[in-house]
Design a protein around this motif. Structure first.
Motif, PDB file in Angstrom:
ATOM      1  N   THR A  54       0.826  -1.011  -0.017  1.00 51.00           N
ATOM      2  CA  THR A  54       0.068   0.147   0.538  1.00 51.00           C
ATOM      3  C   THR A  54       0.785   1.131  -0.284  1.00 51.00           C
ATOM      4  OG1 THR A  54      -0.399   0.096   2.474  1.00 51.00           O
ATOM      5  CG2 THR A  54      -1.716  -1.165   1.429  1.00 51.00           C
ATOM      6  N   ALA A  55       1.879   1.112  -0.308  1.00 49.30           N
ATOM      7  CA  ALA A  55       3.328   1.967  -0.399  1.00 49.30           C
ATOM      8  C   ALA A  55       3.515   2.863  -1.513  1.00 49.30           C
ATOM      9  CB  ALA A  55       4.201   1.722   0.499  1.00 49.30           C
ATOM     10  N   ARG A  56       3.797   4.188  -1.635  1.00 48.35           N
ATOM     11  CA  ARG A  56       3.444   4.735  -2.722  1.00 48.35           C
ATOM     12  C   ARG A  56       4.939   4.045  -3.334  1.00 48.35           C
ATOM     13  NH1 ARG A  56       1.772   8.883   0.829  1.00 48.35           N
ATOM     14  NH2 ARG A  56       3.801   9.457   0.843  1.00 48.35           N
ATOM     15  N   PRO A  57       5.683   4.809  -4.018  1.00 44.66           N
ATOM     16  CA  PRO A  57       7.313   4.633  -4.551  1.00 44.66           C
ATOM     17  C   PRO A  57       7.554   5.744  -3.751  1.00 44.66           C
ATOM     18  CG  PRO A  57       5.619   4.825  -6.585  1.00 44.66           C
ATOM     19  CD  PRO A  57       4.255   4.908  -5.143  1.00 44.66           C
ATOM     20  N   GLY A  58       8.877   4.206  -3.179  1.00 46.20           N
ATOM     21  CA  GLY A  58      10.274   4.993  -2.897  1.00 46.20           C
ATOM     22  C   GLY A  58       9.664   5.331  -1.596  1.00 46.20           C
ATOM     23  N   GLU A  59       8.441   6.251  -0.745  1.00 43.04           N
ATOM     24  CA  GLU A  59       8.273   5.951   0.555  1.00 43.04           C
ATOM     25  C   GLU A  59       9.167   5.483   2.151  1.00 43.04           C
ATOM     26  OE1 GLU A  59       4.042   6.127   3.334  1.00 43.04           O
ATOM     27  OE2 GLU A  59       3.892   5.207   1.431  1.00 43.04           O
ATOM     28  N   TRP A  60       8.949   5.919   2.313  1.00 45.31           N
ATOM     29  CA  TRP A  60       9.986   5.189   3.917  1.00 45.31           C
ATOM     30  C   TRP A  60       8.583   4.343   4.611  1.00 45.31           C
ATOM     31  CZ3 TRP A  60      14.623   5.196   6.665  1.00 45.31           C
ATOM     32  CH2 TRP A  60      15.666   5.914   6.161  1.00 45.31           C
ATOM     33  N   ILE A  61       9.148   3.411   4.896  1.00 50.06           N
ATOM     34  CA  ILE A  61       8.279   2.428   6.284  1.00 50.06           C
ATOM     35  C   ILE A  61       8.867   2.627   6.951  1.00 50.06           C
ATOM     36  CG2 ILE A  61       7.200   0.016   5.682  1.00 50.06           C
ATOM     37  CD1 ILE A  61       7.506   0.388   3.326  1.00 50.06           C
ATOM     38  N   VAL A  62       7.818   2.778   8.231  1.00 51.05           N
ATOM     39  CA  VAL A  62       8.744   2.635   9.489  1.00 51.05           C
ATOM     40  C   VAL A  62       7.952   2.255  10.308  1.00 51.05           C
ATOM     41  CG1 VAL A  62       9.970   5.185   9.204  1.00 51.05           C
ATOM     42  CG2 VAL A  62       7.711   5.322   9.909  1.00 51.05           C
ATOM     43  N   GLY A  63       7.853   1.841  11.473  1.00 50.10           N
ATOM     44  CA  GLY A  63       7.005   0.506  12.315  1.00 50.10           C
ATOM     45  C   GLY A  63       8.280   0.693  13.847  1.00 50.10           C
ATOM     46  N   GLY A  64       7.123  -0.484  13.809  1.00 43.64           N
ATOM     47  CA  GLY A  64       7.933  -1.080  15.882  1.00 43.64           C
ATOM     48  C   GLY A  64       6.923  -1.827  16.303  1.00 43.64           C
ATOM     49  N   GLY A  65       8.572  -2.342  17.725  1.00 44.65           N
ATOM     50  CA  GLY A  65       7.291  -2.835  18.513  1.00 44.65           C
ATOM     51  C   GLY A  65       7.674  -5.056  18.217  1.00 44.65           C
ATOM     52  N   TRP A  66       8.697  -5.377  17.250  1.00 39.49           N
ATOM     53  CA  TRP A  66       9.577  -6.645  17.643  1.00 39.49           C
ATOM     54  C   TRP A  66       9.923  -6.680  19.036  1.00 39.49           C
ATOM     55  CZ3 TRP A  66      14.270  -7.280  17.136  1.00 39.49           C
ATOM     56  CH2 TRP A  66      14.958  -5.684  16.833  1.00 39.49           C
ATOM     57  N   ASP A  67      10.095  -8.157  18.721  1.00 39.06           N
ATOM     58  CA  ASP A  67      11.119  -8.626  20.038  1.00 39.06           C
ATOM     59  C   ASP A  67      11.193  -9.808  20.539  1.00 39.06           C
ATOM     60  OD1 ASP A  67      11.572  -8.918  22.548  1.00 39.06           O
ATOM     61  OD2 ASP A  67       9.748  -9.301  24.130  1.00 39.06           O
ATOM     62  N   GLU A  68      12.167  -9.912  19.793  1.00 42.98           N
ATOM     63  CA  GLU A  68      13.468 -11.068  19.535  1.00 42.98           C
ATOM     64  C   GLU A  68      13.113 -12.254  20.217  1.00 42.98           C
ATOM     65  OE1 GLU A  68      16.678  -9.497  21.199  1.00 42.98           O
ATOM     66  OE2 GLU A  68      14.455  -8.656  19.957  1.00 42.98           O
ATOM     67  N   THR A  69      12.796 -11.738  21.693  1.00 36.05           N
ATOM     68  CA  THR A  69      12.996 -12.441  22.395  1.00 36.05           C
ATOM     69  C   THR A  69      11.810 -13.697  23.493  1.00 36.05           C
ATOM     70  OG1 THR A  69      12.685 -11.646  24.256  1.00 36.05           O
ATOM     71  CG2 THR A  69      14.681 -11.959  23.535  1.00 36.05           C
ATOM     72  N   ALA A  70      10.942 -12.910  21.955  1.00 38.58           N
ATOM     73  CA  ALA A  70       9.600 -13.782  22.561  1.00 38.58           C
ATOM     74  C   ALA A  70       9.573 -14.885  21.409  1.00 38.58           C
ATOM     75  CB  ALA A  70       8.508 -12.829  22.521  1.00 38.58           C
ATOM     76  N   TRP A  71      10.346 -15.018  20.520  1.00 40.31           N
ATOM     77  CA  TRP A  71      10.263 -15.744  19.182  1.00 40.31           C
ATOM     78  C   TRP A  71      10.571 -17.185  19.202  1.00 40.31           C
ATOM     79  CZ3 TRP A  71      13.114 -12.705  14.574  1.00 40.31           C
ATOM     80  CH2 TRP A  71      12.315 -11.307  14.642  1.00 40.31           C
ATOM     81  N   SER A  90      10.839  -5.517   0.761  1.00 41.88           N
ATOM     82  CA  SER A  90      10.791  -4.377   0.998  1.00 41.88           C
ATOM     83  C   SER A  90      10.569  -3.432  -0.091  1.00 41.88           C
ATOM     84  CB  SER A  90      11.787  -3.524   1.858  1.00 41.88           C
ATOM     85  OG  SER A  90      13.261  -3.872   1.497  1.00 41.88           O
ATOM     86  N   GLY A  91      10.627  -4.707  -1.681  1.00 44.03           N
ATOM     87  CA  GLY A  91      10.404  -4.330  -2.406  1.00 44.03           C
ATOM     88  C   GLY A  91      10.780  -2.574  -3.362  1.00 44.03           C
ATOM     89  N   GLY A  92      12.402  -2.311  -2.556  1.00 47.18           N
ATOM     90  CA  GLY A  92      13.278  -1.118  -2.784  1.00 47.18           C
ATOM     91  C   GLY A  92      12.887   0.126  -2.205  1.00 47.18           C
ATOM     92  N   HIS A  93      12.063   0.249  -1.136  1.00 48.67           N
ATOM     93  CA  HIS A  93      11.324   1.152   0.287  1.00 48.67           C
ATOM     94  C   HIS A  93      13.004   1.044   1.111  1.00 48.67           C
ATOM     95  CE1 HIS A  93       7.183   2.207  -1.051  1.00 48.67           C
ATOM     96  NE2 HIS A  93       7.265   0.750  -1.657  1.00 48.67           N
ATOM     97  N   PRO A  94      12.675   2.243   1.661  1.00 48.85           N
ATOM     98  CA  PRO A  94      13.639   2.112   2.728  1.00 48.85           C
ATOM     99  C   PRO A  94      12.630   1.898   3.868  1.00 48.85           C
ATOM    100  CG  PRO A  94      13.413   3.990   1.625  1.00 48.85           C
ATOM    101  CD  PRO A  94      13.021   3.620   1.383  1.00 48.85           C
ATOM    102  N   VAL A  95      13.786   1.004   5.005  1.00 51.10           N
ATOM    103  CA  VAL A  95      12.529   0.119   6.028  1.00 51.10           C
ATOM    104  C   VAL A  95      13.614   0.913   7.246  1.00 51.10           C
ATOM    105  CG1 VAL A  95      11.915  -1.859   6.946  1.00 51.10           C
ATOM    106  CG2 VAL A  95      11.635  -1.032   4.541  1.00 51.10           C
ATOM    107  N   PHE A  96      12.642   0.801   8.435  1.00 56.15           N
ATOM    108  CA  PHE A  96      13.132   1.441   9.735  1.00 56.15           C
ATOM    109  C   PHE A  96      12.372   0.826  10.781  1.00 56.15           C
ATOM    110  CE2 PHE A  96      14.190   4.477  13.803  1.00 56.15           C
ATOM    111  CZ  PHE A  96      15.524   3.694  13.665  1.00 56.15           C
ATOM    112  N   LEU A  97      12.526  -0.055  11.528  1.00 54.31           N
ATOM    113  CA  LEU A  97      11.468  -1.008  11.685  1.00 54.31           C
ATOM    114  C   LEU A  97      12.188  -1.137  13.882  1.00 54.31           C
ATOM    115  CD1 LEU A  97      10.724  -3.560  10.314  1.00 54.31           C
ATOM    116  CD2 LEU A  97       9.402  -2.160  10.425  1.00 54.31           C
ATOM    117  N   ASP A  98      11.627  -0.404  14.872  1.00 55.75           N
ATOM    118  CA  ASP A  98      12.436   0.370  16.740  1.00 55.75           C
ATOM    119  C   ASP A  98      11.627  -1.465  16.806  1.00 55.75           C
ATOM    120  OD1 ASP A  98      13.797   2.321  17.221  1.00 55.75           O
ATOM    121  OD2 ASP A  98      11.324   3.395  16.290  1.00 55.75           O
ATOM    122  N   ARG A  99      12.791  -1.563  17.667  1.00 54.69           N
ATOM    123  CA  ARG A  99      12.737  -2.687  18.515  1.00 54.69           C
ATOM    124  C   ARG A  99      11.928  -2.565  19.770  1.00 54.69           C
ATOM    125  NH1 ARG A  99      14.645  -5.187  23.075  1.00 54.69           N
ATOM    126  NH2 ARG A  99      14.639  -8.346  23.447  1.00 54.69           N
TER     127      ARG A  99
END
Length: 637
Positions: free
Chosen positions: A200-217, A232-241
């Protein structure tokens, strides 16, 4: 006991001030009846709540021979005039705007009886944004006027509104509008959510988010940039723990941020690398800054929408006050909402400790500090990172990573000088400190600042002598440090729900000896240290009922794991930390935290009495109504 009809029990300096709050005609009639009953030794005579007024009247009458003027003053002040009858008290008092009746009200006021630790009442009268009266339904209905609204609460439990002493309101809303990774159970699920957002992202749009916790995996391995690149289809991505002290960026995001093989670690941060020296995409603490600076700022409308989403969640959970660590642009949106009458929680907005005193002064002066709905508050600084991310600063190495002591963010000499300068400028300060080394850095800086302030006769932010310096989280203290908290009057601002997440790995990080004092709410209270509770939303859910459960049970949500139960506290202690403790931590204990006349009308109606509910059932608590300044900002369906 009606909190509004307490009678002065002081010495008789003026008889007129010792009469109960009722008509003087009725008073003297009652007095005469009591005298006759006493003469007959009528053991069955009904008792009033207080005999003090009658005793004081007897003392007034007994001085007639030597001071008849006193008797005259008493009688003239108390008896109705022949020319004009004195109005009844209920007629003289202003009428309430709203009366909430038929409730089980936990006032927050100690009862000092063997049957209950906290005084209970059944009705609240509100006038304007404050509590006018608290007492019995029958008595408070006397304050009903032609325009008074009466709301029947059906016997439900009412308590002071929760004051969340530590949260990140804007980040919480933005996470919900981005890639929300809260609760993901594997790397594959994380990648699935990211891939869905890409569609659903526009071309080249940054994708950000967060909430992951690898200790629960099941496979407890950190994600890498290459894991993200594939979806990520070429989008820059930044995801907080989940803790905000660690994040993963994909290759495109690292390129835009200028992170390369040659990049150096910043002070207080670390870039994870593989055996070839290449950045893996994992950025710890201040290393995240380079990527965050490359992310385009949100538009005004995006930022406002995120805040509105987060405010709605606060109201739904009964949070009436928030001590918030968001940005200045977010504060300006809070100002917009307040002007439009749409701000549904009281907000004390923290300012960055690292900004210059001149910048901080300008921001503090830009909005009235007397505004009880919105104002700037303490300065927030960071001593270290997080225990989950192995970046909390420890004096001894991590038990599960023997070469790692965590990351300290400041040079001690510079930190102390900055702290002194800001306290002398009249600012309250709160330092994020999780590891014992980080905690000691904060305590040393506070000791230096308090000494300098007292020598210079500089008052605290409220004009008093208690600077109410705070340490946020304080998860891994030593016994000696807890004693220093007490000595310096430092507030321990803690988030009990952290233990529900962290108990899975905290003992592995610290070893059993250090872990036994971690998240040590009882240890702080036993030493006389003030506790202020919050949630650290969006690191943890904003629900204060998870925090209450954690505080009294110290068990996992499923009840299968227990974490050092000696540090449990009582429900009354937990509620106090979430209400009056939090209010004290922001210099507002005279305005909120209890349901008593004169306080702000901030309270919450729940579907159960949390003081009489089994611990595991606390997690099911539902909010029926949230009231801020007498206005209902949330009503359950």
């Amino acid at each position: 006991m009606n909190l509004n009809n307490r009678v002065d029990a002081g010495p008789m300096s003026d008889c007129r001030t010792t009469f109960p709050l009722r008509s003087s005609r009725r008073f003297f009639a009652n007095f005469a009846v009591r005298k006759r009953l006493t003469a007959k030794n009528a053991e069955s005579a009904p008792r009033t709540q207080s005999r003090a007024p009658y005793a004081r009247l007897s003392r007034c009458l007994s001085v007639k021979a030597t001071a008849s003027g006193i008797v005259s003053a008493c009688l003239l002040a108390s008896l109705p005039s022949h020319a004009q009858a004195a109005p009844k008290p209920e007629e003289a008092k202003p009428k309430a705007d709203i009366i909430f009746v038929h409730a089980n009200i936990y006032t927050g006021v100690p009862a000092n009886t063997p049957f209950s630790s906290i005084l209970r009442e059944e009705a609240i009268a509100v006038r304007g944004d404050r509590i006018q009266a608290v007492g019995k339904t029958f008595d408070l209905m006397k304050l009903k006027g032609p325009d008074t609204q009466v709301i029947d609460l059906g016997g439900h439990f009412v308590m002071p509104g929760f004051n969340d002493a530590h949260l990140h309101l804007a980040d919480a809303g933005q996470q919900k509008l981005g890639v929300d990774l809260d609760g993901v159970k594997s790397l594959d699920e994380m990648r699935e959510r990211l891939a869905a957002k890409v569609q659903t992202a526009r071309p080249g749009e940054w994708i950000v988010g967060g909430g992951w916790d690898e200790t629960a995996w099941l496979v407890k391995v950190l994600p890498s940039r290459w894991d993200l690149d594939e979806v990520s289809g070429g989008h820059p991505v930044f995801l907080d723990r989940v803790d905000g002290h660690l994040a993963v960026a994909n290759t495109r995001a690292l390129q835009l941020a200028g992170i390369t093989l040659a990049s150096r670690d910043p002070q207080g941060g670390h870039i994870d690398r593989n055996d070839a020296g290449e950045p893996t995409g994992i950025m710890r603490d201040t290393a995240q800054d380079a990527v965050q600076l490359a992310i385009p700022k949100l538009s005004h409308d995006q930022r406002r929408h995120a805040i509105e989403v987060a405010l709605a969640e606060l109201a739904e959970n009964g949070v009436t006050s928030a001590q918030d660590n968001s940005g200045w642009e977010d504060f300006q949106i809070y100002e917009e909402l307040e002007k439009e009458g749409k701000l549904t929680a009281r907000i004390s907005e923290w300012l960055p400790f690292d900004e210059t005193v001149e910048q901080l002064d300008r921001k503090r002066a830009s909005h009235p500090q007397s505004d009880l709905m919105l104002h700037t508050g303490m300065l927030k600084g960071f001593m270290d990172g997080s225990l989950g991310g192995h970046t909390a600063a420890l004096s001894e190495p991590y038990a599960d990573d023997p070469k790692n002591f965590g990351l300290a963010r400041y040079d001690a000499e510079k930190l102390n000088a900055m702290t002194v300068e800001r306290v002398l400028a009249g600012f309250q300060i709160g330092f994020h400190a999780i590891g014992d080394k980080g905690i000691q850095m904060a305590l040393d800086a506070f000791a230096a600042a308090e000494k300098a302030a007292k020598e210079a006769n500089v008052k605290a932010a409220n004009g008093g002598d208690d600077y109410r310096l705070r340490i946020e989280h304080a998860q891994c203290p030593t016994v000696a440090q807890i004693a220093q908290f007490k000595q310096l009057k430092v507030i321990a601002s803690m988030q009990p729900s952290h233990v529900l997440t962290d108990m899975r790995w905290a003992e592995a990080r610290l070893g059993p000896a250090r872990a036994s004092l971690s998240y040590g709410w009882a240890a702080f209270l036993n030493k006389g240290v003030t506790l202020a509770f919050g949630t650290d939303y969006n690191v943890e859910p904003v629900s204060p009922y998870r925090g209450l459960y954690a505080a009294v049970a110290r068990k996992s949500v499923d009840g299968k794991q227990e974490f050092f139960p000696a540090q449990r506290i009582t429900m009354d202690q937990a509620i106090t930390a979430y209400t009056t403790g939090s209010a004290f931590a922001e210099f507002e204990e005279k305005e909120k935290g209890k349901i008593v006349p004169g306080m702000l009308a901030d309270f919450v109606v729940l579907d159960r009495d949390v003081t009489a509910t089994a611990a595991e059932k606390l997690l099911e608590t539902k909010v029926l109504r949230t009231v801020v300044g007498g206005k209902t900002v949330y009503e359950g369906k």
